[in-house]
Design a protein around this motif. Structure first.
Motif, short mmCIF file in Angstrom:
data_model
loop_
_atom_site.label_atom_id
_atom_site.label_comp_id
_atom_site.label_asym_id
_atom_site.label_seq_id
_atom_site.Cartn_x
_atom_site.Cartn_y
_atom_site.Cartn_z
N PHE A 63 0.53 -1.14 -0.24
CA PHE A 63 0.38 0.38 0.51
C PHE A 63 1.08 1.48 -0.34
O PHE A 63 0.47 2.46 0.07
CB PHE A 63 -0.95 -0.32 1.39
N LEU A 65 2.92 2.69 -2.91
CA LEU A 65 4.02 2.26 -3.85
C LEU A 65 3.19 3.60 -4.55
O LEU A 65 1.85 4.50 -3.74
CB LEU A 65 3.47 1.48 -5.20
N ARG A 67 1.17 6.17 -7.64
CA ARG A 67 0.58 5.60 -8.26
C ARG A 67 1.58 5.33 -10.12
O ARG A 67 0.10 4.67 -10.43
CB ARG A 67 0.13 7.50 -9.06
N GLN A 69 3.90 3.02 -10.05
CA GLN A 69 3.99 1.50 -10.31
C GLN A 69 2.42 1.36 -9.83
O GLN A 69 2.86 0.20 -10.40
CB GLN A 69 4.36 1.73 -8.59
N TYR A 70 1.52 1.32 -9.31
CA TYR A 70 0.35 0.70 -10.08
C TYR A 70 -0.50 0.46 -11.35
O TYR A 70 -0.80 -0.91 -11.66
CB TYR A 70 -1.08 1.17 -8.85
N SER A 73 1.26 -1.72 -12.10
CA SER A 73 0.89 -3.11 -12.33
C SER A 73 0.02 -4.19 -13.13
O SER A 73 -0.25 -4.66 -12.91
CB SER A 73 0.61 -3.43 -10.83
N ARG A 180 9.93 -1.53 -7.59
CA ARG A 180 9.29 -2.30 -6.86
C ARG A 180 9.72 -3.98 -6.30
O ARG A 180 10.55 -4.82 -6.47
CB ARG A 180 7.82 -2.79 -7.54
N LEU A 188 0.77 -8.09 -7.05
CA LEU A 188 0.40 -6.96 -7.06
C LEU A 188 0.00 -7.15 -9.19
O LEU A 188 -1.41 -6.75 -9.93
CB LEU A 188 1.29 -5.47 -7.20
N PHE A 192 -4.03 -7.60 -9.87
CA PHE A 192 -4.37 -6.55 -11.56
C PHE A 192 -5.37 -7.49 -12.40
O PHE A 192 -5.83 -6.71 -13.03
CB PHE A 192 -3.65 -5.03 -11.58
#
Length: 302
Positions: A63, A65, A67, A69-70, A73, A180, A188, A192
């Motif tokens: 939780f 990371l 934006r 990095q998401y 993912s 990461r 992740l 996703f």
């Protein structure tokens, strides 16, 4: 226990797990479509990686990371697990395990070739020779020994197996820029990727758990091939004082895998499989000379 011994222990444990997954693939695919198997395996993998992260005290990193990095993912999740395993399971669905498994091992050579345009690495004559040897082995296995006729047992299955090596090698090239934590990143990616896999499964095949054997095999793939094996191999490489010695352990896996394929699946191993596999492993070993020479040079400089 010294670090190198620990590295070899983790490496051997990983190789043992890798050696069983081709058999597990085929057991699951007897009653499940590739996308159904992928859905069960993906859920299982997410669960086991979540437990691993909690046990390691790294759950909070999921939780933390940014934006970008998401978003990364999600993009990497479309490649692995979505595209890679869908293509790989499709190959195993069409080919005998003794054929699909050795063909998939050529991804390491594909990675070396793709590293030339994308990572700026040089292509050496040794890489070309290794490629010729490897793909001679591919042709021997894919034609079941009928090399001169070039009559492939299942052209689409062979194409999917080769395509899986391109997808996997591309994934690792993209991963070279991934900052990461490796286990957090993989977790992740799967999280996703899961909604996409679920939607495709619902749209195409519907939800099914298959027989008890198929369901159990799919869970086994998710827990061990997609989860535990990745963590064990990461430990092996992190603790290794000589990474080439650990990396060489992967050459045991395809031969050990044939033992499980023969005794559990009951596939009669063809002579062409042995010949092709030896050629593929010889080509990969030759290609690894570059890595061994680099390590030797760094050791001498130290």
């Amino acid at each position: 226990m010294p670090n190198q011994k620990q590295a070899m222990f983790f490496g051997l444990a990983t190789v043992l797990l890798w050696s069983t997954v081709a058999t597990a693939f085929k057991l699951a695919l007897r009653d499940l479509a590739p996308v159904q198997m992928l859905l069960i395996a993906c859920v299982s993998s997410i669960a086991v990686m979540a437990v691993i992260l909690m046990l390691q005290g790294r759950w909070s990193q999921v939780f933390q990371l940014n934006r970008r990095q998401y978003i990364q993912s999600f993009g990497m999740g479309l490649i692995n697990p979505c595209l890679y395993y869908f293509v790989l399971f499709g190959a195993f669905d069409r080919l005998p395990a003794q054929e699909a498994q050795p063909l998939n091992y050529t991804w390491a050579l594909v990675l070396a070739y793709l590293s030339v345009p994308f990572l700026g690495q040089r292509l050496r004559r040794l890489d070309i020779i290794a490629g010729l040897i490897c793909y001679t082995g591919v042709v021997v296995i894919a034609t079941r020994g009928a090399v001169t006729s070039l009559s492939f047992s299942d052209p689409l299955g062979v194409a999917l197996a080769i395509a899986s090596t391109l997808v996997w090698a591309s994934y690792w090239i993209i991963a070279t820029r991934d900052t990461r934590d490796p286990v957090v990143g993989l977790f992740l990616n799967f999280v996703f990727g899961l909604p996409v896999i679920t939607l495709i499964c619902w749209w195409t095949e519907g939800f099914s758990l298959g027989s008890g054997t198929a369901f159990g095999a799919a869970i086994y793939v998710g827990v061990f091939e997609m989860g535990v094996a990745f963590v064990l191999w990461s430990y092996a490489m992190k603790k290794a004082e000589n990474t080439s010695r650990v990396s060489n352990l992967i050459f045991i896996s395809p031969f050990l895998s044939l033992v499980f394929i023969y005794f559990i699946l009951g596939e009669q191993i063809l002579p062409s499989t042995y010949v092709g596999l030896v050629l593929i492993m010889a080509g990969l070993w030759l290609q690894q000379v570059k890595v061994r020479n680099r390590e030797r040079g760094l050791a001498n400089e130290a």
